[in-house]
Write a protein that holds these residues in place. Structure first.
Motif, PDB file in Angstrom:
ATOM      1  N   GLU A   5      49.769  59.207  53.903  1.00 12.38           N
ATOM      2  CA  GLU A   5      50.914  60.093  53.739  1.00 12.38           C
ATOM      3  C   GLU A   5      50.775  60.845  52.426  1.00 12.38           C
ATOM      4  N   ALA A   6      50.707  62.162  52.491  1.00 12.94           N
ATOM      5  CA  ALA A   6      50.598  62.971  51.277  1.00 12.94           C
ATOM      6  C   ALA A   6      51.809  62.720  50.394  1.00 12.94           C
ATOM      7  N   ASP A   7      51.562  62.384  49.146  1.00  8.67           N
ATOM      8  CA  ASP A   7      52.606  62.100  48.162  1.00  8.67           C
ATOM      9  C   ASP A   7      53.516  60.952  48.612  1.00  8.67           C
ATOM     10  N   GLY A   8      53.001  60.098  49.502  1.00  7.48           N
ATOM     11  CA  GLY A   8      53.803  59.010  50.054  1.00  7.48           C
ATOM     12  C   GLY A   8      53.965  57.836  49.105  1.00  7.48           C
ATOM     13  N   GLU A   9      55.051  57.121  49.292  1.00  8.20           N
ATOM     14  CA  GLU A   9      55.357  55.957  48.472  1.00  8.20           C
ATOM     15  C   GLU A   9      55.531  54.715  49.348  1.00  8.20           C
ATOM     16  N   ARG A  43      55.760  56.860  42.886  1.00  7.70           N
ATOM     17  CA  ARG A  43      55.638  57.854  41.817  1.00  7.70           C
ATOM     18  C   ARG A  43      56.055  57.309  40.458  1.00  7.70           C
ATOM     19  N   ASP A  65      48.705  58.265  49.496  1.00  9.55           N
ATOM     20  CA  ASP A  65      48.077  59.579  49.463  1.00  9.55           C
ATOM     21  C   ASP A  65      46.554  59.423  49.441  1.00  9.55           C
ATOM     22  N   TRP A  66      46.052  58.563  48.542  1.00 10.36           N
ATOM     23  CA  TRP A  66      44.609  58.350  48.384  1.00 10.36           C
ATOM     24  C   TRP A  66      43.988  57.786  49.663  1.00 10.36           C
ATOM     25  N   LEU A  84      48.458  57.880  43.900  1.00 10.25           N
ATOM     26  CA  LEU A  84      49.345  57.187  44.828  1.00 10.25           C
ATOM     27  C   LEU A  84      48.499  56.560  45.934  1.00 10.25           C
TER      28      LEU A  84
END
Length: 161
Positions: free
Chosen positions: A121-125, A93, A116-117, A113
């Motif tokens: 993992e949704a909103d994953g880092e 992020r 996510d793309w 991200l």
């Protein structure tokens, strides 16, 4: 032939996460039906390592999986990248915020991200392994390897490649 889809993987210094992602994606794409239809590069938001090869631990981790990233050299995200690339795939992020904040007027690329793309993992880092050791670099490799599968699936689905 249609224009290739252009992906730029972005992390902080372009010596750990983004060059590994670039190497994995290039290898996977070259071995798939997407060969010649997708271009991949990487960059960092910071300039500390410009011109340097990837971190030796990143090189070793990738090499352990048959991927040679030793010839890559770190570079900083440039204004032209927002026009040349379709997607700016950010490791975390903080990178995403930096990439969005630097976007010039008329930017073409969409910043997202990576995990996510890729549908991992949704909103994953992707964690930064820089202060870790071989175990952390291997964990990051495994995560980016999974992300490469997701990227290829998404490209095939959305671009009918």
């Amino acid at each position: 032939m249609a224009e290739p889809v252009r992906l730029l993987v972005v992390c902080l210094g372009n010596i750990c996460r983004s060059p590994v992602a670039e190497g994995v994606l290039r290898a996977r794409i070259a071995a798939s039906t997407l060969a010649g239809q997708v271009e991949v590069d990487s960059a960092g938001t910071g300039d500390w390592h410009v011109g340097q090869p990837p971190d030796r631990r990143a090189i070793a981790s990738a090499a352990g999986h048959g991927i040679d990233i030793s010839g890559l050299r770190a570079r900083q995200l440039a204004a032209d990248d927002y026009r040349r690339f379709d997607w700016l795939l950010c490791a975390d992020r903080a990178n995403l915020r930096d990439v969005e904040a630097r976007a010039p007027r008329g930017a073409h690329a969409r910043a997202v991200l990576l995990l996510d793309w890729a549908g991992i993992e949704a909103d994953g880092e992707v964690p930064d392994p820089y202060t870790g050791g071989p175990v952390q670099f291997e964990q990051v490799f495994q995560l980016l390897d999974r992300a490469a599968d997701g990227v290829i699936s998404r490209l095939r689905r959305e671009h009918r490649l």
